[in-house]
Design a protein around this motif. Structure first.
Motif, short mmCIF file in Angstrom:
data_model
loop_
_atom_site.label_atom_id
_atom_site.label_comp_id
_atom_site.label_asym_id
_atom_site.label_seq_id
_atom_site.Cartn_x
_atom_site.Cartn_y
_atom_site.Cartn_z
N ALA A 104 -1.10 1.84 4.29
CA ALA A 104 -0.89 2.64 3.08
C ALA A 104 -2.20 3.17 2.49
O ALA A 104 -2.18 4.08 1.67
CB ALA A 104 -0.14 1.82 2.04
N GLN A 105 -3.34 2.59 2.90
CA GLN A 105 -4.65 3.03 2.42
C GLN A 105 -4.70 3.21 0.90
O GLN A 105 -4.99 4.31 0.39
CB GLN A 105 -5.06 4.34 3.12
CG GLN A 105 -5.37 4.17 4.61
CD GLN A 105 -6.68 3.43 4.85
OE1 GLN A 105 -7.75 3.95 4.57
NE2 GLN A 105 -6.58 2.19 5.34
N PRO A 106 -4.42 2.15 0.15
CA PRO A 106 -4.44 2.28 -1.32
C PRO A 106 -5.82 2.67 -1.85
O PRO A 106 -6.84 2.18 -1.36
CB PRO A 106 -4.05 0.87 -1.79
CG PRO A 106 -4.39 -0.04 -0.65
CD PRO A 106 -4.15 0.77 0.58
N TRP A 127 -0.03 -7.70 5.91
CA TRP A 127 -1.29 -7.00 5.66
C TRP A 127 -1.33 -5.65 6.37
O TRP A 127 -1.97 -4.70 5.91
CB TRP A 127 -2.47 -7.86 6.10
CG TRP A 127 -2.78 -8.99 5.17
CD1 TRP A 127 -2.70 -10.33 5.43
CD2 TRP A 127 -3.23 -8.88 3.81
NE1 TRP A 127 -3.07 -11.07 4.32
CE2 TRP A 127 -3.40 -10.20 3.31
CE3 TRP A 127 -3.50 -7.81 2.97
CZ2 TRP A 127 -3.83 -10.46 2.02
CZ3 TRP A 127 -3.93 -8.06 1.67
CH2 TRP A 127 -4.09 -9.37 1.21
N GLU A 128 -0.63 -5.57 7.52
CA GLU A 128 -0.63 -4.31 8.27
C GLU A 128 -0.06 -3.17 7.43
O GLU A 128 -0.55 -2.04 7.47
CB GLU A 128 0.19 -4.46 9.56
CG GLU A 128 -0.36 -5.46 10.56
CD GLU A 128 -0.05 -6.92 10.19
OE1 GLU A 128 0.72 -7.14 9.22
OE2 GLU A 128 -0.58 -7.81 10.86
N THR A 177 -8.64 -6.03 4.35
CA THR A 177 -8.77 -5.21 3.14
C THR A 177 -10.17 -4.68 2.87
O THR A 177 -10.32 -3.73 2.09
CB THR A 177 -8.31 -6.02 1.91
OG1 THR A 177 -8.98 -7.30 1.92
CG2 THR A 177 -6.81 -6.26 1.93
N ARG A 178 -11.20 -5.23 3.50
CA ARG A 178 -12.57 -4.89 3.10
C ARG A 178 -12.93 -3.42 3.36
O ARG A 178 -13.85 -2.89 2.72
CB ARG A 178 -13.56 -5.81 3.82
CG ARG A 178 -13.60 -5.66 5.33
CD ARG A 178 -14.39 -6.77 5.98
NE ARG A 178 -14.40 -6.63 7.44
CZ ARG A 178 -14.64 -7.63 8.28
NH1 ARG A 178 -14.90 -8.85 7.80
NH2 ARG A 178 -14.64 -7.42 9.57
N ASP A 179 -12.20 -2.76 4.26
CA ASP A 179 -12.49 -1.35 4.54
C ASP A 179 -11.52 -0.39 3.85
O ASP A 179 -11.55 0.82 4.12
CB ASP A 179 -12.47 -1.10 6.05
CG ASP A 179 -13.61 -1.83 6.76
OD1 ASP A 179 -14.71 -1.90 6.19
OD2 ASP A 179 -13.38 -2.35 7.87
#
Length: 303
Positions: free
Chosen positions: A234-236, A228-229, A262-264
């Motif tokens: 990668a800030q998709p 997940w890191e 992932t929520r942010d």
């Protein structure tokens, strides 16, 4: 469509290995990608049946639903040797390490020993032991259709189909949004670690052709687990969610919206989530349907 079943054997590649084929009369297809390739080439009369595991959405949703209805559904489980032998199959179409599996005792080599012909999706061949072959996923799709056209002696039909698919793909590429490619994360499944698309599966080419960038395109693998890191780093801006028959996209989206990993992310904050149908994500002619839909989606995004 008439084919010449009395023709001499045809030499065609099965991954990196050249194999002699006679025209099949009782083909068995594993999953919709395999069946769709045969049906799209007008080969229904040569198909005895199909094996469709639970992940696959209903065949009634297929553009070739009428063709599925003309052949037998042999099993709703994973492919195995017993199903193929019981069906008196003379040809099996599947992928390596998906349909064909040494662990489950069904491989091209085993089927060769039983006198049953087999064909593997080129997209799955890059890690096939002994006879690997590496093609970009869309090129692999076109290659499969051409090779199946040779095996069934319908080369002209295959050439026509491939030309049409290539034309559609190039139209999407030509219309791709200008500027830097949109970073895209494909979410297949997994909570502790996500399963995603590396560079060797169709969603990679769908994303790239439409004007995006698969954030894991540098992984020379098919479907693969990551951390997940790496996703967070990668800030998709877009998340593509693969929609299974037995694992609905809504459940996956709910997880992504709540998970601290992932929520942010920009994609979640902006609700930039695209749902890709399972059969648009595995190797088959519906890849281009998925491409056209994703291309339209990217063009609609407000960046």
């Amino acid at each position: 469509m008439e084919t010449d079943t009395a023709a001499p054997k045809q030499k065609v590649k099965r991954c990196g290995e050249t194999v002699e084929y006679s025209v099949p009369k009782r083909a068995v297809a594993y999953e919709a990608g395999s069946a769709d390739k045969l049906f799209s080439l007008g080969l229904t009369e040569h198909v005895h049946g199909y094996v469709m595991p639970p992940a696959n959405p209903p065949v009634g949703e297929s553009p070739w639903a009428a063709e599925y209805a003309k052949v037998e559904m042999l099993s709703d489980d994973l492919l195995n040797k017993e199903i193929v032998v019981q069906a008196k199959a003379d040809f099996v179409v599947a992928g390596w390490n998906s349909g064909f599996s040494p662990q489950r005792g069904i491989t091209p080599e085993i089927l060769d020993g039983l006198g049953i012909q087999s064909f593997m999706h080129a997209e799955s061949c890059f890690n096939y032991p002994g006879h690997p072959e590496r093609l970009a996923p869309f090129d692999a799709l076109y290659t499969d259709l051409e090779r199946l056209g040779q095996i069934f002696r319908v080369e002209d039909r295959a050439a026509e189909l491939v030309a049409d698919l290539k034309r559609r793909a190039e139209a999407v590429r030509a219309a791709a949004p200008e500027g830097d490619p949109v970073p895209v994360f494909l979410y297949d499944s997994g909570t502790d670690q996500p399963l995603t698309a590396g560079g060797q599966v169709p969603p990679n080419d769908i994303i790239e052709t439409a004007g995006g960038r698969n954030i894991f395109d540098d992984l020379q693998q098919r479907w693969t687990q990551v951390g997940w890191e790496a996703v967070t780093a990668a800030q998709p801006e877009v998340i593509m969610v693969l929609d299974y028959g037995d694992q609905p996209a809504a459940e996956k989206i709910d997880f992504l919206e709540k998970s601290p990993h992932t929520r942010d992310l920009p994609a979640i904050k902006k609700d930039n989530i695209f749902i890709l149908d399972y059969n648009e994500g595995i190797s088959g002619p519906r890849n281009i349907d998925g491409l056209e839909k994703f291309g339209e989606y990217l063009r609609s995004l407000d960046r």
